[in-house]
Design a protein around this motif. Structure first.
Motif, mmCIF file in Angstrom:
data_model
loop_
_atom_site.group_PDB
_atom_site.id
_atom_site.type_symbol
_atom_site.label_atom_id
_atom_site.label_comp_id
_atom_site.label_asym_id
_atom_site.label_seq_id
_atom_site.Cartn_x
_atom_site.Cartn_y
_atom_site.Cartn_z
ATOM 1 N N GLY A 138 93.658 4.979 19.994
ATOM 2 C CA GLY A 138 93.411 3.604 20.445
ATOM 3 C C GLY A 138 92.051 3.491 21.104
ATOM 4 N N THR A 139 91.658 4.538 21.790
ATOM 5 C CA THR A 139 90.340 4.553 22.425
ATOM 6 C C THR A 139 89.244 4.484 21.362
ATOM 7 O OG1 THR A 139 91.274 5.877 24.205
ATOM 8 C CG2 THR A 139 88.878 5.871 24.031
ATOM 9 N N ASP A 196 93.080 -6.017 22.652
ATOM 10 C CA ASP A 196 93.562 -4.666 22.915
ATOM 11 C C ASP A 196 95.081 -4.756 22.796
ATOM 12 O OD1 ASP A 196 94.565 -2.308 23.911
ATOM 13 O OD2 ASP A 196 93.048 -2.093 25.471
ATOM 14 N N GLN A 213 99.562 -1.945 23.359
ATOM 15 C CA GLN A 213 100.934 -1.954 23.880
ATOM 16 C C GLN A 213 101.783 -3.052 23.243
ATOM 17 O OE1 GLN A 213 100.782 -2.069 28.187
ATOM 18 N NE2 GLN A 213 99.363 -0.348 28.305
ATOM 19 N N SER A 231 96.850 1.309 19.532
ATOM 20 C CA SER A 231 97.047 2.738 19.781
ATOM 21 C C SER A 231 98.385 3.129 19.163
ATOM 22 C CB SER A 231 97.100 3.006 21.282
ATOM 23 O OG SER A 231 97.618 4.305 21.530
ATOM 24 N N LYS A 280 104.047 4.912 22.268
ATOM 25 C CA LYS A 280 103.897 3.473 22.042
ATOM 26 C C LYS A 280 105.069 2.923 21.208
ATOM 27 C CE LYS A 280 99.780 2.844 23.919
ATOM 28 N NZ LYS A 280 99.697 3.387 25.284
HETATM 29 C C1 PLP Z 1 95.974 -1.045 26.952
HETATM 30 C C2 PLP Z 1 95.546 0.243 26.325
HETATM 31 N N1 PLP Z 1 94.325 0.319 25.772
HETATM 32 C C3 PLP Z 1 93.891 1.444 25.173
HETATM 33 C C4 PLP Z 1 94.679 2.570 25.107
HETATM 34 C C5 PLP Z 1 94.101 3.814 24.519
HETATM 35 O O1 PLP Z 1 94.841 4.315 23.458
HETATM 36 P P1 PLP Z 1 94.859 5.884 23.124
HETATM 37 O O2 PLP Z 1 95.632 6.571 24.205
HETATM 38 O O3 PLP Z 1 95.541 5.941 21.795
HETATM 39 O O4 PLP Z 1 93.443 6.339 23.038
HETATM 40 C C6 PLP Z 1 95.976 2.526 25.654
HETATM 41 C C7 PLP Z 1 96.943 3.633 25.579
HETATM 42 O O5 PLP Z 1 96.939 4.702 25.928
HETATM 43 C C8 PLP Z 1 96.409 1.342 26.295
HETATM 44 O O6 PLP Z 1 97.618 1.278 26.854
#
Ligand code: PLP
Length: 367
Positions: free
Chosen positions: A60-61, A157, A160, A181, A186
């Motif tokens: 997700g990042t 974003d 969630q 993500s 999730k």
């Molecule tokens: C609101 C939100 N944005 C971004 C992320 C980043 O996702 P990831 O952990 O898959 O990199 C997350 C989750 O971890 C999240 O809850």
């Protein structure tokens, strides 16, 4: 009996044979990075959201970072977002060399308050990132209106909020581009890190496919500087098996949430708000009380897991000290950070487990 906050083993048990077969397919085809399983999942997920494209990425990042990169957001630019979210929402803005500009939340939904956004717009503002926190979609129509009037990109974003709806439309289609993500816990989780970017914009999708893979267009032909942020084949295969179950799992979460609401009516805490405009998917079931730490302790003593999402709003994180913000700048986010507690919720949760949580809350309430 202990009650976990999520139970991935219970979910795996439900799908074990299909998952084993899917993983074996990836091994058999040695399609470890991208490949047919990822492509098939991308098509299925785009169709599920009601969008033209989904691009599978490493997390997700990575989805947030690549979306910002594909929109050419970088040094000198400002991006408006909420301080009450997971760190990656704003760290990716900073990693692009742009400046996160925080705007306080609506204390009911805990999402970015559209009424405060316009005051934060400057000539450097390029985008708004709306977070659908805990599975409750942000108030997107006023945000889209502001974005359109000021010529800003609107990014979701949706990390969630897989499958949540706002005024009848699924997340992924509510802005210009949406970032998901598939972190294992999730609502739709992979078996490792994975993420996805959803958009209706053909050019943007093409650029995202290029940026996730070293800026390549055709083998070893690099038209720009890109990154190594591809989804791997195992994750695509697992997500393909799980996607058809997402609606039923979300429905189960909603039932559990409404049951919590009913059972906790007499207790002195605030249960989550659900706007009549949305279908919340309860990635978290997050209650509020000024006696939050004491509640977490009572739950823990009874073997019940809980979590604070999130104890420190982003403007007070050491990593963002350079923004020069301080206590009192975003009072609603700060108060939420002091009061929130996420209770166990997952589709396989039994009524008995839920009653155990509720009993513990009653014990806390009468202290
Ligand atoms: C609101 C939100 N944005 C971004 C992320 C980043 O996702 P990831 O952990 O898959 O990199 C997350 C989750 O971890 C999240 O809850």
């Amino acid at each position: 009996m202990n009650v976990p906050i999520v139970d991935l083993k219970a979910e795996h048990a439900q799908l074990q044979e299909e998952i084993d077969a899917a993983l074996a397919r990836v091994v058999h085809n040695t399609a470890f990075i991208l490949g047919a399983e990822v492509a098939a999942f991308e098509d299925a997920f785009a169709a599920y959201c009601g969008a033209r494209h989904a691009v599978g990425v490493a997390s997700g990042t990575a989805a947030l970072f690549l979306a910002l990169a594909a929109l050419d957001i970088g040094p000198g630019d400002e991006v408006i977002t909420t301080p009450f979210t997971f760190f990656a929402t704003a760290s990716t803005v900073a990693h692009r060399g742009a400046r996160p500009v925080f705007v306080d939340i609506d204390p009911r939904t805990l999402n970015l308050d559209p009424n405060r956004v316009e005051d934060a717009i400057t000539p450097r503002t390029r985008a708004i990132i709306a977070v659908h926190l805990f599975g409750h979609p942000a108030d997107m129509d006023p945000l889209r209106d502001i974005a359109r009037r000021h010529g800003l990109w609107l990014i979701e974003d949706a990390a969630q909020a897989h499958g949540a709806t706002y005024r009848g439309r699924r997340t992924g289609t509510l802005g210009d581009v949406a970032c998901f993500s598939f972190y294992p816990a999730k609502n739709l989780g992979a078996y490792g890190d994975a993420g996805g970017i959803v958009t209706n914009d053909d050019d943007l999708a093409q650029r995202l496919r290029r940026l996730r893979n070293h800026g390549q267009e055709g083998r070893y032909h690099h038209v720009e500087l890109g990154y190594a942020e591809r989804m791997d084949g195992f994750q695509g295969a697992v997500l393909r098996v799980k996607l058809p179950h997402l609606d039923a799992w979300n429905e189960k979460r909603r039932e559990l949430a409404y049951r919590y609401n009913a059972l906790l009516q007499e207790v002195d805490l605030r249960t989550p708000y659900e706007s009549p405009d949305v279908q919340h998917v309860y990635h978290c079931y997050t209650v509020r009380t000024p006696r939050r730490d004491e509640l977490a302790q009572v739950l823990q003593q009874r073997g019940i897991a809980s979590a604070v999402h999130y104890p420190t709003p982003l403007h007070l994180q050491p990593a963002f000290a350079y923004l020069g913000l301080g206590i009192g700048d975003f009072p609603h986010a700060e108060q939420a950070a002091r009061e929130v507690l996420s209770l166990p919720i997952f589709p396989q949760m039994t009524e008995k487990q839920q009653e155990q949580v509720v009993d513990a809350i009653y014990a806390w309430n009468s202290r």
